[in-house]
Design a protein around this motif. Structure first.
Motif, short mmCIF file in Angstrom:
data_model
loop_
_atom_site.label_atom_id
_atom_site.label_comp_id
_atom_site.label_asym_id
_atom_site.label_seq_id
_atom_site.Cartn_x
_atom_site.Cartn_y
_atom_site.Cartn_z
N VAL A 97 50.43 -14.54 92.76
CA VAL A 97 51.23 -15.77 93.32
C VAL A 97 52.58 -15.08 93.93
O VAL A 97 52.87 -15.36 95.19
CB VAL A 97 51.39 -16.80 92.59
CG1 VAL A 97 52.12 -17.97 93.46
CG2 VAL A 97 50.11 -17.45 92.05
N LEU A 98 53.26 -14.31 93.39
CA LEU A 98 54.36 -13.89 93.59
C LEU A 98 54.28 -12.58 94.62
O LEU A 98 55.18 -12.49 95.71
CB LEU A 98 55.10 -13.17 92.52
CG LEU A 98 55.83 -14.15 91.41
CD1 LEU A 98 56.48 -13.57 90.26
CD2 LEU A 98 56.44 -15.41 92.01
N ALA A 109 46.53 -15.31 96.62
CA ALA A 109 46.80 -16.52 96.23
C ALA A 109 45.66 -17.15 95.96
O ALA A 109 45.60 -17.79 94.85
CB ALA A 109 47.58 -17.26 97.21
N GLY A 145 53.57 -14.25 97.95
CA GLY A 145 54.88 -14.90 98.60
C GLY A 145 55.49 -13.66 99.51
O GLY A 145 55.88 -13.78 100.53
N ALA A 199 48.10 -12.57 102.16
CA ALA A 199 48.79 -13.12 101.25
C ALA A 199 47.71 -14.66 100.53
O ALA A 199 47.74 -14.85 99.50
CB ALA A 199 50.04 -13.98 101.82
N ALA A 211 53.59 -12.50 102.46
CA ALA A 211 53.78 -13.38 103.55
C ALA A 211 55.24 -13.08 104.13
O ALA A 211 55.45 -13.47 105.58
CB ALA A 211 53.69 -14.65 103.06
N ALA A 212 56.18 -12.85 103.46
CA ALA A 212 57.57 -12.77 103.87
C ALA A 212 58.29 -11.51 104.48
O ALA A 212 58.81 -11.57 105.30
CB ALA A 212 58.74 -13.20 102.55
#
Length: 399
Positions: free
Chosen positions: A388-389, A297, A392, A293, A395-396
């Motif tokens: 960027v999305l 980013a 995220g 991630a 990472a989730a």
């Protein structure tokens, strides 16, 4: 002299990797790469028309990716790998013999077929040959180097494109690209291929039944295995946007104010990034979700900064971004290959390719809209947002 049992796998890996690196280098030694967007523009095509060609290219891949993957699983991956470059060479010849929108469209269809035949088949052949030799854990490192070899082919094409173009214009560049395709096909014919007995038996007993059974088994595995599903989503999310932006990079470089004759040289700078990124894949395979991630980013920030600056020196930031995205692409492919346990490896890899092509079509359409109302640099910067999305979401994701 009799070779020891331990020596035989080492020689097998060496033969496989030598063929793979040669194939990867020659497959991207296409001197048309750094100038074909300029060829389209000089022929009188608008940005929308150029984008429509890219969409046609991707649509061809969407329609053929999964059928060609199932064909590779049921018949022969090596056959598809040498057939594809021959079709690509025919398309390049059309571009320079009769430069026009219909010829460009036909060439992109042939190029799309070429890509579909190789996508999935190459990764599956390499992974299963390595697995047979007890070296599957080296897949990411070897494919990273193969990607670096491919990018070196791009770099060599960019270095040669300027002098060859000065010597003979688009016809000379096209002829060199056709010859590169013929050499690629010759090298691909030398790939080792030892099929799993169950796959070979299905194909030999009934070619059509083997093809459809392979497709059905692959889709079943994707539906039942969450790790496979996540990997199938990750590949297009990581590779589609920057892969699409690559097609517009010559136009971005030209927009910074450099002379057309120097565009290939500036593209050399840009492609140093992904070349290095591919070489780092082996050591980076230990990156977890947080590391991947962060990589996405950080690369997105570099892409936005490089596009927004709009200067030749800012292309170094684009190179850095492409390097990060190349590394993430290799890691995503490696995770997919390690998650597949069934016989339909090429089919599932091609399914990821379909996702990539669909996302790429969306990027082409979006880019055509944005670049018609703003600058190429601004369009590049805006396309950092999907990464960027994605960072995220990665990472989730639960383990």
């Amino acid at each position: 002299m009799t070779l020891s049992p331990a020596r035989v796998p080492a020689l097998g890996v060496r033969r496989l990797t030598a063929t793979l690196y040669g194939y990867s280098f020659l497959d991207d030694l296409v001197l048309l790469y750094p100038v074909y967007a300029l060829l389209f523009s000089d022929t009188g095509l608008s940005v929308w028309q150029i984008s429509s060609l890219f969409v046609l290219w991707s649509l061809t891949g969407v329609l053929l990716e999964i059928p060609s993957g199932a064909w590779a699983d049921a018949v022969s991956r090596r056959t598809l790998l040498w057939l594809g470059p021959l079709l690509g060479s025919a398309g390049f010849a059309l571009w320079v013999i009769v430069p026009s929108y219909p010829a460009f469209a036909a060439g992109f269809v042939l190029w799309g077929v070429r890509g579909a035949l190789g996508s999935g088949a190459l990764e599956a052949l390499v992974y299963e040959e390595l697995d047979r030799l007890g070296a599957a854990d080296r897949y990411a490192r070897i494919m990273g180097r193969a990607n670096a070899a491919a990018l070196l082919g791009v770099v060599a094409a960019m270095a040669l494109a300027g002098p060859v173009f000065d010597f003979g214009g688009y016809p000379a560049v096209g002829l060199a690209s056709v010859l590169a395709g013929l050499l690629t096909a010759a090298v691909a014919a030398g790939f080792p291929e030892h099929r799993a007995p169950v796959v070979a038996a299905e194909a030999d007993a009934d070619g059509v039944a083997g093809w459809t059974a392979m497709l059905r088994a692959s889709l079943t595995e994707a539906r039942r295995d969450r790790a496979v599903r996540h990997a199938l989503l990750l590949v297009p999310a990581v590779s589609a946007v920057w892969g699409a932006l690559d097609e517009y990079t010559p136009l971005l470089v030209r927009e910074t104010g450099v002379a057309d004759a120097t565009v290939p040289w500036w593209l050399l700078l840009v492609w140093l990034g992904p070349t290095i990124g591919g070489l780092l894949a082996g050591g980076a395979e230990r990156l977890g979700r947080a590391g991947l991630a962060a990589l996405l980013a950080g690369s997105a920030v570099a892409l936005a900064a490089g596009g927004a600056a709009g200067t030749p020196l800012a292309l170094a930031a684009i190179a850095l971004a492409y390097g990060g995205f190349q590394l993430a692409t290799v890691l995503a492919d490696s995770r997919l290959q390690h998650s597949i346990e069934g016989p339909g490896r090429a089919t599932l890899t091609s399914a990821a390719g379909v996702g990539t092509e669909l996302a790429t079509i969306a990027v082409y359409g979006g880019y055509g809209l944005l670049a018609s109302t703003t600058t190429h640099g601004a369009a590049f910067a805006l396309f950092a947002v999907p990464y960027v999305l994605t960072a995220g979401l990665v990472a989730a994701w639960r383990r």
